[in-house]
Motif scaffolding. Structure first.
Motif, mmCIF file in Angstrom:
data_model
loop_
_atom_site.group_PDB
_atom_site.id
_atom_site.type_symbol
_atom_site.label_atom_id
_atom_site.label_comp_id
_atom_site.label_asym_id
_atom_site.label_seq_id
_atom_site.Cartn_x
_atom_site.Cartn_y
_atom_site.Cartn_z
ATOM 1 N N MET D 179 0.778 -1.315 -0.099
ATOM 2 C CA MET D 179 -0.061 0.037 -0.077
ATOM 3 C C MET D 179 0.865 1.389 0.030
ATOM 4 N N LEU D 180 2.277 1.176 0.677
ATOM 5 C CA LEU D 180 2.982 2.432 0.786
ATOM 6 C C LEU D 180 3.179 2.653 -0.816
ATOM 7 N N VAL D 181 3.710 1.563 -1.434
ATOM 8 C CA VAL D 181 4.137 1.660 -2.887
ATOM 9 C C VAL D 181 2.703 2.664 -3.574
ATOM 10 N N ALA D 182 1.779 1.965 -3.356
ATOM 11 C CA ALA D 182 0.637 2.764 -4.054
ATOM 12 C C ALA D 182 0.262 3.920 -3.456
ATOM 13 N N ILE D 183 0.526 4.339 -2.496
ATOM 14 C CA ILE D 183 0.268 5.770 -1.812
ATOM 15 C C ILE D 183 1.400 6.697 -2.479
ATOM 16 N N LEU D 184 2.477 6.284 -2.610
ATOM 17 C CA LEU D 184 3.414 7.209 -3.251
ATOM 18 C C LEU D 184 3.318 7.180 -4.738
ATOM 19 N N ALA D 185 2.902 5.998 -5.388
ATOM 20 C CA ALA D 185 2.604 6.285 -6.856
ATOM 21 C C ALA D 185 1.606 6.996 -7.180
ATOM 22 N N THR D 186 0.451 7.083 -6.214
ATOM 23 C CA THR D 186 -0.685 7.889 -6.224
ATOM 24 C C THR D 186 -0.217 9.331 -6.090
ATOM 25 N N ALA D 192 2.471 14.487 -11.150
ATOM 26 C CA ALA D 192 2.983 14.687 -12.663
ATOM 27 C C ALA D 192 1.763 15.346 -13.189
ATOM 28 N N ALA D 193 0.453 14.946 -12.934
ATOM 29 C CA ALA D 193 -0.646 15.836 -13.621
ATOM 30 C C ALA D 193 -0.914 17.012 -13.184
ATOM 31 N N ASN D 194 -0.238 17.270 -12.038
ATOM 32 C CA ASN D 194 -0.431 18.519 -11.589
ATOM 33 C C ASN D 194 0.827 19.720 -11.906
ATOM 34 N N GLY D 195 1.362 19.453 -12.857
ATOM 35 C CA GLY D 195 2.605 20.278 -13.533
ATOM 36 C C GLY D 195 3.623 20.182 -12.514
ATOM 37 N N GLY D 196 3.921 19.056 -12.212
ATOM 38 C CA GLY D 196 5.101 18.681 -11.151
ATOM 39 C C GLY D 196 5.187 19.363 -9.694
ATOM 40 N N ARG D 208 -9.147 13.262 -3.810
ATOM 41 C CA ARG D 208 -10.476 12.537 -4.041
ATOM 42 C C ARG D 208 -11.142 13.531 -5.192
ATOM 43 N N ASP D 209 -10.929 15.058 -5.097
ATOM 44 C CA ASP D 209 -11.555 15.595 -6.224
ATOM 45 C C ASP D 209 -10.880 15.558 -7.294
ATOM 46 N N PHE D 210 -9.682 15.340 -7.385
ATOM 47 C CA PHE D 210 -9.014 14.883 -8.586
ATOM 48 C C PHE D 210 -9.557 13.747 -9.340
ATOM 49 N N ALA D 212 -12.371 12.506 -8.722
ATOM 50 C CA ALA D 212 -13.688 12.632 -9.183
ATOM 51 C C ALA D 212 -13.857 13.475 -10.520
ATOM 52 N N THR D 213 -12.706 14.484 -10.614
ATOM 53 C CA THR D 213 -12.991 15.234 -12.021
ATOM 54 C C THR D 213 -12.057 14.645 -13.041
ATOM 55 N N THR D 214 -10.595 14.819 -12.953
ATOM 56 C CA THR D 214 -9.916 14.165 -13.864
ATOM 57 C C THR D 214 -9.736 12.753 -14.023
ATOM 58 N N GLY D 215 -9.561 12.093 -12.586
ATOM 59 C CA GLY D 215 -9.484 10.878 -12.610
ATOM 60 C C GLY D 215 -7.797 10.412 -12.753
ATOM 61 N N PHE D 216 -7.557 9.399 -12.098
ATOM 62 C CA PHE D 216 -5.898 8.845 -12.380
ATOM 63 C C PHE D 216 -6.048 7.938 -13.576
ATOM 64 N N ALA D 217 -4.967 7.545 -14.038
ATOM 65 C CA ALA D 217 -4.752 6.703 -15.319
ATOM 66 C C ALA D 217 -5.251 5.523 -14.928
ATOM 67 N N PRO D 218 -6.104 4.634 -15.978
ATOM 68 C CA PRO D 218 -6.397 3.338 -15.634
ATOM 69 C C PRO D 218 -5.273 2.481 -14.808
ATOM 70 N N ALA D 219 -4.128 2.471 -15.640
ATOM 71 C CA ALA D 219 -3.092 1.596 -15.194
ATOM 72 C C ALA D 219 -2.965 1.704 -13.577
ATOM 73 N N LEU D 220 -2.637 2.899 -13.242
ATOM 74 C CA LEU D 220 -2.446 3.382 -11.679
ATOM 75 C C LEU D 220 -3.592 3.011 -11.067
#
Lengths: 197, 500, 105, 554, 667
Positions: D179-186, D192-196, D208-210, D212-220
């Motif tokens: 889960m830690l890996v997942a948290i860091l990846a998230t 990355a999506a937020n302009g670094g 969560r808002d992100f 809900a709106t944009t959404g994370f990449a499916p793979a992630l």
């Protein structure tokens, strides 16, 4: 008896071969003396090196090592770095080899030579060593070293300039290194009053 | 050779003078430990002060063969701290066994000098000399308990293999030098960059040199399959020295990697990256798996230190894959690992104050009852080594993992492997906790009394272990600077980047 | 022939291999020490050769100095090594390394 | 006083830590009183928190948010906040904590100080998990929980405690590290999506808002969801990952079992509800069928296995597996009733199973045995215990009017809307639960007093005041929530709506059917291989059920 | 003070009585009965007033209804689950009123009776506490206006039945019987709860999720085919609940065992009230069923099958209470048959009459058992009529009533059922029902004969001690005998359009419209008269047969009880199988044991094995294998320095090779 001879014979064969090639080069191919000399020295170096790692009696090994170093010093001179050859003679033969011989004297039990000289893994080791040699040789030949023409002889003062101008710091460091080694070595080597004799 | 040349190397000089001072004090008051320790600590303090002072100037000396940058300063301070702690922890172990402090301190300080030299050198020759100056005293220290079979056995194994690898390493150096025609890091970097820029494949000679160098450094950091010396040397050496060996030379060797691979061979990262990934995987996995079955805590920690090398290599790989954070993680991990591991070994040393006490696992049975404070501290250090928050070990791991995840690709797989390894590691660390708290003491020997020195050192280690875990920001800034100092890519100060 | 870098490098390589063979195969600690010396000499040969054939200003001098340093280091190593050998010899009463196996697994 | 002024969340979180320190300093004679005192104080503060929260602010969530930069480089914050769900769980935690500290009054006689310290630190971790609004902070609290529990089981546990505790820790750790890996990846992918920019990269609300709106990449989403899910599923525990639970429960001291059952298992469910679903809605939808199936298996399987448990604590442990199945089921059907039922079930299971473990502990104190077969006819020897035990048994069996029923009913209704078949399977547990509960109750309480109990003679006294005191709050809450589930439901409505909205924003990703087939095939092959291996290893086949049959219900 | 305000008291009084007695009743010792009995007395009074007003139409109209009079209280909010708000309120409509009569009256009498019956029991206070708990649950069941609340009561009566069956907790058999009753009931409840869930889903689909009985049924019917869950499914699910509580065919096995409880319990719960809950439930949901004829057929079939099955078993049982239990099953079967054919009123009618006379019979049997010192086996009774005349007389009334001999109550209700079935052209129901009537008369008088007639077959020592029960027990018997005898005349007339019809018409008219039953006028001198004749004949026939076999010396029918006749009769090849089947209850208990204990036990054990060896085993195996791997890798560490060196050399070679490969390829 035969087993004792094998390494010596081995060394002689190699030397003979190299000498033969050298003579051949001189007489038949008509190349210059330097090559021949290099070949002879190289043969001596490698042969005695082989003896160092193969001979049974460790004291003889030590002596063979001295021969090896001598040959190397010769090669240095041949390459035009006589000063280094001298240093080689002084440092290695004068210091290290003697040190090693003393150590041999200190640590040899009577029955040492009669026991097995080689590890059980000697065979594998030999293969590994050959692979090393082959790899290096291949790599060396496959590489373009962008080497300039051979420059003969570097003057002592040029070398000293380099040593005491560019490399003065390393020089100092080496002194510290030796100091550290000596202090520790003395501590370890000196016999404790309480310790085992 | 001028004054400008002297300033940068003042820390080294201070270190050497410290050693000398200890020798003198020992001559004046032979065999007395207190003065020697005092001298050593004072000298180290001065050295540290000078280091920090010099660290402000971004100077280089001797025709650029030695340079002081953020990385140098960071590493130097780290080395000094490690050595100081080792000196602090040593007496409890050495004195009952009739081993003199003075020689120990001297040799130790010399080793430190070597490490500091590596940290600052910008020249292949200096690197090699620094390495030798760091490891030779290491061999001696390993055999410091010269009347003890284990100590000397560990020492000779360490020495033989060590010098073997030194020769290999040197051979590699020779090749690189021959190919680039210079011993200066900068020069090498430029030359190699030129080579890489070319379209034709790299020369076989370079490959050989790279291989020999990799083997050499991999040995020094105890990466699998070049780790064999570690368990034996660690188990054999006197405990405080094991603590030092598991930290000082390792971090020093990583400094070597930073200077040599990251800086000089940086242009070749594309080629040594895969090798590093494989090494990291092997190292983590083997270290942890074998540690599972150890019944001797020192040996177990030896294997665990191999595993930690693996984690640090993950950081290196992440950097090679283009994440500066990997470098930062590596440095942070080094610092965190240094303190927690030293702390753990300090506890063992404290236990072994009573002569004849081994470092076998049973020694720890019921420690939680006999000496609760030591038990708690040991637990803390072990948890930190496991990577349980809120400890330095945890944040270090998280940082390295983050770097790997950021690098993506195979590095993500590596991150997952690392985490699975961490789970495996938990078993053998917690096993010690089981012995300390859930087993009854074998013999109810009276609790030992430990000097203020030991407690102070432990307090320092504890504080650092917790603080680095809770408030890593400061150190993060430092490692960021240090990493920027040698990063190939133009480096943004992360601290600035984070401000909203 | 003698003016080609390769010759010397190959020589040094062979010497290096011989040394490593000795290191891997000999049981006696001191023989192993000697083997290491052989390897270091091999490296020295390579260094000098590189220097002599190297480009750049006074490269050969550099090489020579480099080699000198290595010699010094070798001496230091020898000192340390022999000290350790003597120390362990006192404990174990044998110079044969494959009998130093109290610690394993 | 105005609650918004003082950092009440920090207070409620770290008050126990202060308590631990005080306990460590004070002489051992005071340990118990001080520890309980601090637990009670924490409880009071949490009640203030609840009262302050209650003035109907459902809908808009996260009151009392405390925010401070912590590791600015990564936008990691010290951020606490409370919404209905966490408020309910925090109060549950504080309550259960002082109850179990009281419950340890008599059983724990050795190393009391260490015990109390571990317990208070444990409370810190638990509360922190429920309050943390920063993924990184959450993870830290999450791990902090491990160590004290490890000690509590390992030091004060039963005969086989070390095996149990190491299994517990390693199992949980294996999950949480991923889960830690997942948290860091998230966090990174947000950055990355937020302009670094790392700002808010680990802030739950932002993420969560992100999502809900944009959404994370499916793979992630898939990877991270699986990692989160593994960690939480182990904690819950869901079907294939549940085997640490019986061991841990059996070996843990009474209070340990209580905390484990009442709070620890909720961590997983809470994590799923708070993080896994809202952050990765698409992945959640994709894997919902799998989760539902696993939950159904857990419900039925846990109950069936409970039917044949000879050991009292093991039986209750397996019943926990069954009950927690309802929680995950209700959550992943993504219907209002389902989620509400699931939350209610969390609270109820906390109260009821906690009470059951307390009662088992009371019995164990006197008999030092947990074998059901050895003890019959307790009604004659411990009538009060028998009565209270009956109360909790029927509450656990989902007797209407007590809290257990409402949660299960709402879950079933919520499931029925999605799949009547699933609801039917889930509801089938009514019968099985009655089976194992009445088997246990009947054997223990009815019939003639067994020789074993007679042999105990005077030791077999009825409950003493402290023990009664520990059970009163639980029983009261069970009745109150049974009659007025609205107390909980109104509290958590906001959280439910948020979860629903988040889940609603997701849609199942397309998954190649061959993947599914391959996965299932691998699973089947693996299980078959294991069975074959076991049989080959000669560890015997399924035991003869004749004995079981005689024991089981007629 | 209005009646509405008093309705909650109907629940609160028994609840309070339960709580008080449960917590401090132990202190009251032998006077523990006062609070509970008084509570029920007040309840009875309130109920009677309310019932009177409702049935006479003095009560106001129910909200949202134009012809139904009744009282409502509440609603009070219970579960606010999002858009689904579950409130609970109380409603007294004519149907509930009819139930209230039975429940409160018999409840009160049983309470009084228990004072005497349980007087020597150590658990005196406990018994009364449980009784009050039951009364609370039962009243909640009949008063609630919300499916879920009904279900709550449904479970609570189950609980009290569990507690009361297991009242003598030292008896293993009692413990097992109680558990069995609860679990079997749970099977039915499973269906019920799913049915409720289905109702929620359906009403939600209609846009207004609700569980209010009236509203929900209206919504469901309004939606018709549009329901996500077909109505027939809903109906059958609800019916499953009814089957469990009312012990219909597959789920009938718990009721006979329930006789392990004290006799007043059997009378109250397992004869008069709780077991009728199923009937009440379906009557309550009548429009739902009426709109799904297929479900109705299922109900009728299950009911009539249960009737004959139970009757056939009752023929040969020797335990007096078990005989009554099976007869209860059989009568319940009648009621369900009635419901199935659409004769809702008849079902409720039979429910009421049966409640009284079966309660009477059970209490009587209790008195008998009391008299012969806790002996329940009729083979060790006989000739008791001379010793306990009051019990005998009252039970005789009950028997005639259940046998369906006019003008006693049973005749009217049973005859109405059969008649309605016939006229609804459910001929098979009628035929079977008729046969069951024959059996009923037979086994009831077999019971009477074995118990009261002939000569005493028990130990002589007991014979002398046998004496009539105290007044506190006999008075309830007499009070129950009255309605058993006269209730039919009171509300069963005029035939065809009885008073009861008038009362219940508003409740059932919707259903009757849906069913569109042919409502031809009642012809006493036509088909109806014929049917009456038929049923009366079979009743008398059964009576006479029993009399012949187990009868007394009477004039020229002089024939002492001759069990050997029975033996010889049952030895006949054709009959012998039936005899054994009946004796062994058609082997249902053995079947269940095989299915659920042997096979189920094996499955559970196998699953546990799977859990240990496969699931947990895998986990542990992973751990073990890791350690093993570690040990294996550890072997590399031989301790020989040169092995290490070789390892390093090999590593170097490998790395060199890989570098050559990596760098060799052109980029």
């Amino acid at each position: 008896m035969l087993a004792r001879l094998v390494p010596i014979l081995l060394g002689l064969i190699v030397m003979g071969a190299v000498l033969g090639i050298a003579a051949l080069m001189l007489l038949a191919l008509g190349q210059d003396w330097e090559d021949a000399l290099l070949w002879i020295l190289a043969a001596v170096m490698l042969g005695s090196g082989l003896l160092v790692v193969t001979m049974r009696d460790i004291i003889r090994c030590g002596l063979a090592m001295i021969v090896c170093f001598l040959a190397l010093a010769g090669i240095y001179t041949l390459m035009g770095v006589p000063l280094l050859g001298a240093a080689q003679v002084i440092v290695y033969i004068g210091a290290i080899s003697v040190l090693i011989l003393f150590a041999i004297m200190l640590t040899q039990t009577k029955d040492a030579p009669s026991r097995l000289v080689f590890q059980t893994q000697a065979g594998v080791a030999a293969i590994a060593a050959v692979v090393f040699a082959v790899l290096i040789a291949l790599a060396v030949t496959a590489t373009d070293w962008g080497a300039a023409a051979k420059r003969v002889g570097i003057s002592t003062n040029a070398m000293s300039k380099v040593l005491f101008r560019d490399f003065v710091f390393p020089f100092e460091i080496v002194s510290v290194l030796l100091l550290a080694a000596v202090i520790g070595g003395v501590f370890l080597a000196k016999r404790e009053p309480g310790g085992p004799s | 050779m001028s004054f400008q040349d002297i300033v940068p190397i003042l820390p080294l000089i201070a270190a050497v003078l410290t050693a000398a001072a200890i020798l003198v004090v020992d001559l004046v008051r032979p065999g007395r430990s207190a003065p020697a320790i005092a001298t050593a600590l004072i000298g180290l303090a001065i050295t540290a002060a000078i280091t920090l002072a010099v660290g402000q100037t971004d100077a280089s000396a001797f025709g650029g063969s030695y340079k002081v940058d953020a990385l140098t300063t960071f590493l130097d301070v780290l080395f000094i701290a490690v050595v100081a702690m080792t000196v602090v922890f040593a007496p409890d172990y050495l004195l009952p066994r009739g081993l003199p402090i003075a020689e120990f301190a001297v040799v130790l300080v010399f080793a430190m000098t070597g490490a500091m030299l590596i940290a600052g050198s910008a020249d292949l020759l200096l690197l090699f000399l620094g390495l030798e100056l760091m490891v030779l005293p290491g061999y001696l220290l390993a055999g410091y308990h010269k009347t003890d079979g284990y100590s000397t056995e560990g020492a000779i194994k360490y020495f033989l293999l060590g010098s073997f690898s030194s020769a290999i390493f040197l051979f590699g150096l020779a090749f690189v030098w021959g190919l680039t025609g210079t011993t200066r890091i900068e020069g090498i970097k430029d030359a190699l960059a030129a080579v890489v820029a070319g379209t034709e494949p790299l020369s076989a000679g370079l490959a050989m040199g790279l291989a020999f160098l990799t083997t050499g450094v991999a040995f020094k950091i105890a990466a699998v399959p070049f780790h064999y010396w570690t368990p034996d040397a660690y188990q054999g050496s006197p405990t405080p020295i094991t603590g030092y060996l598991s930290v000082g030379p390792k971090v020093g060797a990583f400094a070597l990697i930073l200077r040599l691979f990251v800086e000089a061979l940086g242009p070749l990262a594309e080629w040594w990256l895969p090798v590093m990934i494989v090494l990291a995987t092997l190292t983590m996995t083997l270290g942890n798996l074998v540690a599972l079955t150890q019944d001797n805590v020192k040996r177990m920690l030896g294997y665990s230190s191999i595993a930690h090398t693996g984690y640090m290599l993950v950081g290196l790989a992440a950097y090679a894959a283009g994440q500066l954070r990997g470098l930062e993680g590596l440095l942070f991990y080094g610092a965190a690992y240094a303190f927690m591991n030293l702390g753990a070994f300090a506890v063992i040393a404290a236990l072994q104050k009573r002569a004849g006490v081994t470092s076998a696992l049973d020694t720890f049975a019921g420690l939680g009852r006999r000496e609760p404070l030591l038990g708690v501290l040991m637990t803390l250090f072990l948890l930190s080594l496991t990577g349980i928050p809120p400890t330095a070990g945890f944040f270090a791991k998280a940082y390295v993992i983050l770097a790997a995840v950021q690098a993506g690709g195979w590095l993500t797989v590596l991150a997952v492997i690392a985490m699975l390894n961490a789970a495996v590691a938990a078993f053998y660390y917690l096993r010690v906790v089981v012995y300390m708290f859930m087993r009854d003491p074998a013999s109810d020997a009276p609790a030992l009394r430990h000097g203020a020195l030991m407690w102070g050192g432990l307090a320092a280690a504890t504080a650092l272990t917790i603080l680095l875990g809770l408030f890593p920001t400061t150190l993060l800034g430092v490692v960021n600077q240090a990493a920027c100092a040698i990063s190939a890519s133009p480096c943004v100060a992360a601290a600035a980047q984070a401000l909203p | 022939m003698s003016d080609s870098l390769d010759t010397y490098l190959i020589l040094s390589g062979i010497l290096f291999a011989i040394g490593s063979f000795g290191f891997l195969a000999r049981r006696n600690a001191i023989s192993m020490l000697m083997s290491i010396e052989l390897m270091l000499n091999a490296v020295n040969l390579a260094i000098v050769a590189f220097g002599v054939f190297g480009a750049g200003p006074d490269a050969s001098a550099q090489g020579a100095v480099f080699a000198l340093m290595v010699m010094a280091v070798a001496a230091a190593e020898a000192t340390v090594g022999l000290a350790i050998v003597i120390a362990i010899y006192r404990n174990k009463k044998t110079p044969l390394v494959d009998e130093y196996d109290a610690m394993r697994q | 006083m105005n609650l918004n002024d003082l950092p009440i969340l920090t207070v409620v979180t770290f008050l126990p830590l202060v308590g631990a320190i005080v306990v460590a300093i004070l002489p051992s004679s005071l340990t118990r009183q001080v520890a309980v005192g601090f637990a009670l104080a924490t409880w009071v503060v949490s009640l203030l928190l609840l009262i302050g929260y209650l003035p109907g602010r459902p809908g808009q969530q996260f009151q009392y948010v405390e925010q401070a930069d912590w590791i600015g480089v990564f936008g990691i914050q010290y951020k606490l906040g409370v919404d209905g769900l966490s408020a309910a769980l925090v109060v549950l935690t504080t309550t259960i904590t002082w109850v179990s500290l009281l419950a340890s009054w008599r059983p724990i006689q050795t190393r009391i100080k260490e015990y109390m310290i571990s317990f208070l630190i444990l409370e810190v971790g638990l509360i922190g998990v429920f309050l943390a609004l920063d993924l990184f902070l959450f993870y830290i609290f999450w791990e902090v929980v491990l160590v004290p529990m490890y000690l509590i089981i390992g030091i004060w546990g039963g005969a086989n405690r070390i095996y149990a505790t190491i299994k517990f820790v390693l199992y949980t750790l294996a999950g949480s590290l991923l889960m830690l890996v997942a948290i860091l990846a998230t966090g990174f992918s947000y950055q990355a999506a937020n302009g670094g920019s790392w700002v808010g990269a680990f802030d739950f609300v932002t993420l969560r808002d992100f999502a809900a709106t944009t959404g994370f990449a499916p793979a992630l989403q898939v990877g991270a969801f699986l990692a989160f899910f593994l960690a939480f599923a182990i904690k819950v525990p869901m079907f294939p990952f549940h085997t640490w639970l019986p061991d841990a429960h059996t070996e843990a001291p009474t209070a340990g079992s209580v905390i484990l059952a009442s709070i620890m298992l909720k961590l997983g469910a809470y994590g799923l509800m708070r993080f896994a679903v809202p952050l990765f809605p698409d992945a959640a939808h994709t894997f919902a069928p799998v989760v539902i199936v696993l939950s159904l298996i857990a419900i039925i399987y846990g109950a069936i296995v409970a039917l044949v448990q000879p050991d009292l604590k093991r039986l209750v442990a397996y019943s926990s597996v069954s009950h927690m199945g309802f929680v995950t089921l209700g959550l992943f059907v993504f219907t209002q009733q389902g989620i509400e039922g699931s939350i209610l079930q969390m609270v109820n299971h906390g109260l009821i199973t906690g009470g059951l473990f307390l009662l088992v502990g009371v019995l164990y104190e006197r008999t030092h045995d947990r074998t059901i077969a050895k003890m019959t006819g307790l009604a004659a020897r411990m009538p009060l215990w028998a009565a209270v035990f009956g109360f909790f048994v029927f509450a656990s069996g989902g007797l209407p009017g007590l809290s257990g029923f409402v949660g299960e009913f709402l879950t079933i209704v919520g499931t029925f809307a999605i799949s009547p078949a699933a609801a039917a399977i889930a509801a089938f547990v009514m019968i099985l639960a009655a089976g194992y509960l009445l088997y246990m109750y009947g054997r223990l309480v009815f019939e003639e007093v067994s020789d074993f109990l007679t042999g105990l003679g005077g030791h077999l006294t009825d409950m003493d005041p402290i023990e009664i005191l520990t059970l009163v709050p639980l029983a009261t809450l069970i009745v109150v929530f049974g009659l007025q589930p609205g107390l909980v439901l109104d509290l958590v409505r906001g959280s439910v709506d948020d979860t629903l909205r988040a889940a609603g924003s997701g849609a199942a990703l397309a998954i190649a059917p061959e993947l599914v087939i391959v996965a299932v095939a691998l699973l089947v092959v693996g299980v078959a291989a294991r069975i074959g291996w076991v049989l080959a290893a000669g560890r015997g086949g399924p035991p003869d059920a004749a004995l079981v049959g005689r024991e089981a219900a007629r | 003070m209005t009646i509405e305000a008093l309705l909650p008291l109907l629940l609160l009084l028994p609840l309070g009585g339960f709580l008080v007695t449960a917590f401090i009743g132990r202190r009251f010792g032998k006077s523990a009965h006062w609070i509970p009995v008084l509570a029920i007395l007040v309840v009875w009074i309130i109920a009677m007033v309310a019932v009177a007003n409702v049935l006479t139409g003095a009560a106001p109209l129910l909200p949202g209804s134009e012809d139904t009079h009744g009282y409502v209280a509440g609603p009070w909010a219970w579960i606010p689950a999002g858009d689904l708000h579950i409130d609970f309120g109380l409603v007294v409509d004519p149907l509930t009123a009819c139930l209230l009569i039975v429940v409160t009256t018999i409840g009160l009498l049983v309470h009084v009776y228990s004072i005497g019956y349980m007087s020597h029991d150590p658990g005196y206070w406990r018994f009364f506490a449980y009784l009050n708990l039951f009364m609370f649950s039962m009243l909640l069941l009949v008063l609630a206006d919300n499916w879920l609340v009904v279900f709550v009561a449904w479970e609570l009566v189950g609980l009290s039945s569990y507690l009361l069956i297991g009242f003598w907790y030292r008896k293993r058999s009692a413990q097992l019987a109680a558990k069995k009753a609860f679990i079997v009931n749970r099977v039915g409840d499973l269906g019920f709860v799913l049915g409720i869930a289905a109702i929620v889903v359906n009403t939600a689909a209609a846009g207004h999720p609700t569980l209010n009985v009236r509203e929900s049924i209206e919504l469901l019917l309004a939606q018709g085919e549009a329901n996500p869950i077909p109505l027939v499914v809903v109906a059958l699910l609800v019916f499953a609940g009814a089957m469990g509580k009312s012990a219909q065919f597959p789920l009938h096995v718990w009721l006979p065992d329930a006789m392990e409880g004290p006799t007043p319990v059997s009378a109250l719960i397992h004869a008069a009230t709780m077991v009728n809950a199923g009937v009440y439930l379906i009557a309550r949901a009548n429009p739902l069923f009426a709109s799904t004829p297929s479900a109705m057929v299922v109900v009728a079939a299950i009911g009539i099958f249960t009737a004959i099955l139970a009757a056939s078993i009752a023929m040969t049982q020797t335990d007096i209470k078990r005989v009554l239990a099976y007869s209860t099953l059989s009568q319940l079967g009648y009621m369900f048959a009635a419901l199935g054919v659409g004769a809702f009123t008849a079902a409720i009618f039979h429910l009421m009459t049966h409640g009284f006379f079966k309660g009477l019979l059970f209490l009587g049997s209790g008195s008998v058992i009391h008299a012969v010192h806790e002996e329940q086996d009729m083979r060790r009774m006989g000739g008791l009529s001379r010793k306990i005349p009051i019990t005998y007389a009252t039970m005789f009334v009950g028997s005639i009533a259940i046998a369906g001999i006019p003008p006693f109550a049973g005749f009217f209700s049973k005859d109405e059922i059969l008649g309605e079935a016939f006229k609804a052209s459910f001929y098979w129901v009628w035929g079977v029902g008729l046969f069951v009537a024959l059996l009923t008369a037979f086994y009831m008088f077999r019971l009477m004969g074995l118990t009261f007639w002939g000569s005493f077959r028990g130990p002589a020592a007991i014979w002398d001690k046998i004496h009539e029960s105290p007044r506190v027990m006999t008075v309830p018997l007499i009070l129950l005998a009255i309605p058993s005898a006269l209730l039919g005349l009171a509300i069963g007339l005029p035939l065809g359009s009885s008073v009861l019809h008038g009362w219940l018409e508003p409740v059932f008219h919707h259903a009757t419209e849906l069913l569109a039953l042919p409502h031809e006028s009642y012809e006493l001198f036509g088909v109806d008269g014929a049917l009456i004749l038929a049923s009366v004949t079979v009743a008398v026939a059964g009576l006479v047969a029993a009399w012949r076999l187990f009868g007394v010396d009477l004039g020229r029918f002089r024939a002492p009880a001759r069990p050997e006749d029975v033996r010889e009769l049952s030895a006949r090849p054709g009959l012998s199988f039936l005899y054994r089947a009946s004796l062994n209850k058609w082997w249902f208990d053995d079947l269940n044991h095989l299915l659920f204990i042997v096979i189920g036990g094996r499955i559970a054990a196998a699953m546990w094995w799977f859990d240990r060896e496969v699931v947990d085993g895998t986990v542990n195996a992973i751990g073990r294998q890791t350690v093993v791997a570690g040990r294996g890798l550890g072997r590399v560490q031989t301790g020989h320095v040169q092995n290490y060196a070789l390892g390093i050399a090999l590593g170097l070679i490998v790395i060199a090779g890989s570098y050559l490969i990596l760098t060799g390829g052109p980029r």
